[in-house]
Design a protein around this motif. Structure first.
Motif, PDB file in Angstrom:
ATOM      1  N   SER A 239       0.839  -1.197   0.000  1.00  0.00           N
ATOM      2  CA  SER A 239       0.000   0.000   0.000  1.00  0.00           C
ATOM      3  C   SER A 239       0.875   1.249   0.000  1.00  0.00           C
ATOM      4  O   SER A 239       1.851   1.332   0.748  1.00  0.00           O
ATOM      5  N   MET A 240       0.528   2.207  -0.831  1.00  0.00           N
ATOM      6  CA  MET A 240       1.327   3.426  -0.944  1.00  0.00           C
ATOM      7  C   MET A 240       1.151   4.317   0.281  1.00  0.00           C
ATOM      8  O   MET A 240       0.043   4.503   0.799  1.00  0.00           O
ATOM      9  N   VAL A 241       2.271   4.841   0.749  1.00  0.00           N
ATOM     10  CA  VAL A 241       2.262   5.992   1.654  1.00  0.00           C
ATOM     11  C   VAL A 241       3.060   7.067   0.938  1.00  0.00           C
ATOM     12  O   VAL A 241       4.060   6.782   0.282  1.00  0.00           O
ATOM     13  N   PHE A 242       2.611   8.304   1.052  1.00  0.00           N
ATOM     14  CA  PHE A 242       3.115   9.370   0.197  1.00  0.00           C
ATOM     15  C   PHE A 242       3.996  10.330   0.984  1.00  0.00           C
ATOM     16  O   PHE A 242       3.523  11.011   1.903  1.00  0.00           O
ATOM     17  N   GLY A 243       5.272  10.384   0.591  1.00  0.00           N
ATOM     18  CA  GLY A 243       6.185  11.341   1.211  1.00  0.00           C
ATOM     19  C   GLY A 243       6.125  12.713   0.584  1.00  0.00           C
ATOM     20  O   GLY A 243       6.795  13.638   1.053  1.00  0.00           O
ATOM     21  N   ASN A 244       5.340  12.858  -0.481  1.00  0.00           N
ATOM     22  CA  ASN A 244       5.213  14.139  -1.177  1.00  0.00           C
ATOM     23  C   ASN A 244       3.859  14.780  -0.907  1.00  0.00           C
ATOM     24  O   ASN A 244       3.342  15.541  -1.726  1.00  0.00           O
ATOM     25  N   ALA A 245       3.274  14.480   0.280  1.00  0.00           N
ATOM     26  CA  ALA A 245       1.914  14.929   0.575  1.00  0.00           C
ATOM     27  C   ALA A 245       1.870  16.231   1.363  1.00  0.00           C
ATOM     28  O   ALA A 245       0.905  16.493   2.078  1.00  0.00           O
ATOM     29  N   GLY A 246       2.927  17.049   1.291  1.00  0.00           N
ATOM     30  CA  GLY A 246       2.884  18.345   1.947  1.00  0.00           C
ATOM     31  C   GLY A 246       4.024  18.570   2.915  1.00  0.00           C
ATOM     32  O   GLY A 246       4.982  17.794   2.998  1.00  0.00           O
ATOM     33  N   ALA A 247       3.905  19.648   3.686  1.00  0.00           N
ATOM     34  CA  ALA A 247       4.999  20.105   4.541  1.00  0.00           C
ATOM     35  C   ALA A 247       5.375  19.099   5.620  1.00  0.00           C
ATOM     36  O   ALA A 247       6.535  19.034   6.028  1.00  0.00           O
ATOM     37  N   GLU A 248       4.423  18.320   6.128  1.00  0.00           N
ATOM     38  CA  GLU A 248       4.722  17.358   7.182  1.00  0.00           C
ATOM     39  C   GLU A 248       4.969  15.963   6.610  1.00  0.00           C
ATOM     40  O   GLU A 248       4.838  14.965   7.317  1.00  0.00           O
ATOM     41  N   SER A 249       5.353  15.909   5.352  1.00  0.00           N
ATOM     42  CA  SER A 249       5.644  14.635   4.698  1.00  0.00           C
ATOM     43  C   SER A 249       7.097  14.643   4.220  1.00  0.00           C
ATOM     44  O   SER A 249       7.673  15.698   3.948  1.00  0.00           O
ATOM     45  N   ALA A 250       7.668  13.454   4.137  1.00  0.00           N
ATOM     46  CA  ALA A 250       9.073  13.347   3.734  1.00  0.00           C
ATOM     47  C   ALA A 250       9.391  11.893   3.442  1.00  0.00           C
ATOM     48  O   ALA A 250       8.606  10.988   3.754  1.00  0.00           O
ATOM     49  N   THR A 251      10.537  11.683   2.858  1.00  0.00           N
ATOM     50  CA  THR A 251      11.049  10.333   2.663  1.00  0.00           C
ATOM     51  C   THR A 251      12.540  10.347   2.952  1.00  0.00           C
ATOM     52  O   THR A 251      13.188  11.390   2.850  1.00  0.00           O
ATOM     53  N   GLY A 252      13.069   9.195   3.350  1.00  0.00           N
ATOM     54  CA  GLY A 252      14.485   9.193   3.687  1.00  0.00           C
ATOM     55  C   GLY A 252      15.054   7.803   3.857  1.00  0.00           C
ATOM     56  O   GLY A 252      14.346   6.795   3.780  1.00  0.00           O
ATOM     57  N   VAL A 253      16.341   7.779   4.081  1.00  0.00           N
ATOM     58  CA  VAL A 253      17.087   6.557   4.355  1.00  0.00           C
ATOM     59  C   VAL A 253      17.913   6.807   5.603  1.00  0.00           C
ATOM     60  O   VAL A 253      18.604   7.827   5.704  1.00  0.00           O
ATOM     61  N   GLY A 254      17.825   5.897   6.559  1.00  0.00           N
ATOM     62  CA  GLY A 254      18.572   6.060   7.792  1.00  0.00           C
ATOM     63  C   GLY A 254      19.361   4.814   8.147  1.00  0.00           C
ATOM     64  O   GLY A 254      18.951   3.692   7.838  1.00  0.00           O
ATOM     65  N   PHE A 255      20.501   5.013   8.756  1.00  0.00           N
ATOM     66  CA  PHE A 255      21.318   3.921   9.274  1.00  0.00           C
ATOM     67  C   PHE A 255      21.295   3.998  10.796  1.00  0.00           C
ATOM     68  O   PHE A 255      21.365   5.095  11.363  1.00  0.00           O
TER      69      PHE A 255
END
Length: 729
Positions: A239-255
């Motif tokens: 199921s899609m979750v959208f990191g481009n859905a506005g100011a409180e949205s984001a996407t990333g990679v963490g270690f």
């Protein structure tokens, strides 16, 4: 056809998970990781994984999907629909999914992914109404059309990139108008209208992921990393979750820890109001996760810790949960949709050798793993890379540019602007630095061939950084001052144009780029590695002696804990210009006096060289191999060399040329070399043996070096040479 399992798919999320880490062979590393995160109670968008056995069957049956798969996938979609209250393909309450690859062994960026599947001219309107943001909906649709055109339809992305760049130059891009342009480009390129049926889109994406298993880049990656071609890749539908859905949205990679240094603190990057391909591809310059990371970069950007402190705290807590469960540093992909955190993937993180050692020791000291597991956690192939060089601090040359230090080590080489150029330079014996705006999975063969990587875009979690770290290549990314014009074969930085083939030096530990070939130095071994060596002594069953060539090698072997020198190759003592000139004079000398003079000079040089070696090897057993090089390595080439040797040997160039002609061989590698040189010139090995023994007595009379006679093919050869050696001793 392969036998059909009970079901071709395995569900995860919505309160259940079928699959665990032991199922990586069946579910791929991504599918197994998602299932595990669900069992740990972590926030994972629900979905299902199509098993790797489908890929095996697909190729066994000439790229035909197996019987029963369509029904299983439809059943999987219905589970997602019941859990979400949405319907896949519905124009009123649509469900959207991502389609991702996932091999049993991680292959970062090598295979295809399609996000936002299910968007069409009707569902984009419904998404805009549901989100209360039509701009977000059309942004998602235009992303989907471009990705589908690239991955599924196989179209050239350049027209799409050009249209996107033109739209962005206008300021606030009109995503709806741009989507219409993309739809037209896709239709023109493929010869058919862009598919509007959501199920047709889904199956197109599934096939594309399966097809990417045998793409050139994926095949090259498996070959370079010794990974098997079977069973193949799994396919995750989520199921899609959208990191481009506005100011409180984001996407990333963490270690969960710093992959370059091993420091026990979260490390990574995120891009606000973006989707995952923006970060991995380097299209956007991401921001650091932590406040400490922001400070390391000079404090110019806002960290996730500062922008969304509650989300950051949740992410760090999830990091701790994953480390406790896996007992290894994890590489985690995540998306934030309107302030809610979702985890999309976890896998063992790719680290630098120094970081690998530190993480293993720290985790053992923290009680997460025992010492045996810490030793097993350090990849043996990475140990040799612990001695990555760096640019000498006293070089005095200002950098041409500076980017982000993505993979440690330094390298100098000729500038290559394509993977093919890097391949060609390597085949010519020339080191190459691959310089690109950003790397792409198709560049894998060039990354492997190159001595180092430089990109003008991207961050520490970009494709270039991850792959370079895994391969042990020095890498500098995000060097914004470097403006690459690959078509012209140039890049410009700080007003200086650098052309294809010019030499540059990069330092992946500092992020600096220099003109020319700068002097390099080896780093000190860290305390973590010394600790691991100590722990290994408690469990090892073998002693290790080093294979060395120079005094520096012997010093390094001693520092690394070698219990002796199993082989010292003496060729190094003949490579300096003075020793090489004496050897040439020896083989061309035609009088006893000339030979004695040459041998006396050679003895002095050899004794000094071996004294350096034996000083470091004091107390160790050491085996020294006598000269192994073929005669051809010492024969002068060209008129200048012949004239110089003739003068040194007190003969004429004509006489020297005649002597050289008499010594010519059809196959020098199998002819006049090793002990056969000592048969022709007994005093050659006699000088070596005397130099070794005199140096040993001078350093420490208790040293008893073992002498190895090379290239013996007949017992009579050995008996002859050994008798001469014994006489000298």
């Amino acid at each position: 056809m392969l036998p059909r399992p009970h079901s071709w798919i395995s569900h995860f999320g919505l309160g259940e998970a079928h699959g665990a880490p032991a199922d990586a062979a069946a579910l791929g590393s991504k599918g197994a990781g998602l299932a595990t995160m669900c069992t740990l109670g972590l926030p994972v968008p629900p979905g299902f994984t199509i098993a790797t056995s489908v890929c095996a069957t697909y190729y066994a049956e000439s790229r035909t999907l197996p019987e029963g798969l369509e029904a299983d996938v439809q059943a999987g979609l219905e589970v997602l629909e019941r859990g979400s209250g949405l319907r896949f393909g519905s124009p009123h309450d649509p469900l959207f999914v991502s389609v991702r690859s996932g091999a049993p062994s991680s292959m970062p960026g090598m295979m295809d992914t399609v996000l936002n599947v299910g968007l069409n001219d009707a569902t984009v309107v419904a998404l805009g109404h549901r989100a209360g943001d039509e701009r977000f909906a059309w942004d998602s649709y235009r992303r989907f059309v471009q990705a589908y055109a690239d991955v599924v339809l196989g179209l050239d992305t350049e027209p799409f990139d050009a249209a996107l760049a033109a739209a962005r130059r206008q300021g606030t891009a009109d995503w709806r108008a741009l989507t219409a342009t993309f739809l037209r480009l896709a239709a023109d390129g493929s010869g058919t209208p862009f598919p509007q049926d959501a199920h047709a889109q889904l199956w197109g994406a599934v096939r594309a992921v399966l097809d990417s298993w045998r793409s050139r880049r994926a095949t090259n990656y498996r070959r370079l990393h010794n990974l098997p071609d079977v069973p193949g890749t799994a396919v995750t539908v989520q199921s899609m979750v959208f990191g481009n859905a506005g100011a409180e949205s984001a996407t990333g990679v963490g270690f969960t820890r710093d992959p370059a240094t091993g420091a026990p603190e979260p490390f990574g990057e995120f891009a606000a109001n973006a989707q995952g391909d923006d970060v991995v591809s380097g299209t956007l310059t991401p921001q650091p996760l932590s406040r400490a990371g922001r400070e390391r970069l000079g404090g110019a950007s806002t960290s996730l810790e500062e922008a969304m402190p509650a989300v950051y705290a949740d992410l760090v807590a999830h990091f701790r949960t994953l480390e406790r469960h896996f007992g290894a540093m994890q590489d985690v992909e995540f998306t934030i949709e309107r302030g809610r955190l979702w985890l999309l993937q976890t896998r063992a993180g790719s680290t630098s050798p120094h970081a690998s050692a530190r993480i293993a020791v720290d985790m053992a000291n923290e009680g997460l793993i025992d010492r045996r597991r810490a030793l097993a956690a350090v990849d043996v192939t990475s140990v040799g890379r612990l001695m990555h060089p760096s640019v000498r601090a006293d070089s005095g040359q200002p950098p041409l540019a500076k980017g982000l230090p993505a993979s440690p080590g330094a390298a100098a080489g000729a500038v290559a602007f394509t993977a093919e150029d890097a391949d060609m330079f390597a085949s010519q014996g020339r080191a190459a630095i691959l310089v690109l705006t950003e790397t792409h999975p198709r560049d894998i063969h060039g990354i492997h061939a190159a001595a180092g990587i430089l990109t003008s875009r991207g961050g520490a979690t970009s494709h270039a950084a991850i792959v370079a770290r895994g391969m042990g290549r020095p890498c500098v990314v995000g060097a914004g001052e470097v403006r690459v014009d690959a078509a012209a074969g140039t890049f410009v930085a700080r007003g200086r144009e650098v052309r294809r083939g010019e030499i540059i030096t990069i330092d992946g530990g500092t992020g600096e780029v220099f003109l020319g070939a700068l002097p390099l130095e080896r780093p000190e071994l860290g305390p973590a590695f010394a600790t691991l060596l100590g722990w290994s002594d408690a469990v090892r069953r073998l002693g290790v002696r080093a294979n060395t060539e120079t005094p520096d090698d012997v010093t390094l072997a001693s520092a690394l804990g070698a219990q002796g020198i199993g082989l010292l190759r003496t060729e190094f003592s003949f490579q300096e210009p003075e020793a090489l000139a004496l050897m040439r004079a020896l083989i061309l000398a035609d009088s006893g006096e000339a030979r004695r003079t040459t041998l006396d000079g050679l003895l002095t040089l050899q004794r000094a060289a071996y004294a350096r070696v034996l000083a470091f090897a004091r107390g160790m057993p050491i085996t020294i191999r006598l000269l192994d090089l073929p005669l051809s390595a010492f024969v002068p080439q060209g008129e200048d060399e012949i004239a110089a040797v003739a003068a040194h040997s007190r003969t004429t160039p004509a006489e020297a040329r005649a002597r050289i002609a008499a010594l010519a061989e059809t196959n020098p590698a199998l002819g006049h070399r090793g002990c056969r040189l000592a048969v022709s010139w007994p005093d050659l090995y006699a000088v070596q043996v005397r130099a070794i023994l005199e140096a040993a007595v001078e350093i420490d009379a208790s040293i008893v070096p073992q002498i190895l006679v090379p290239v013996v093919s007949l017992a009579s050869e050995f008996a002859h040479v050994a008798a001469n050696i014994a006489g000298v001793a």
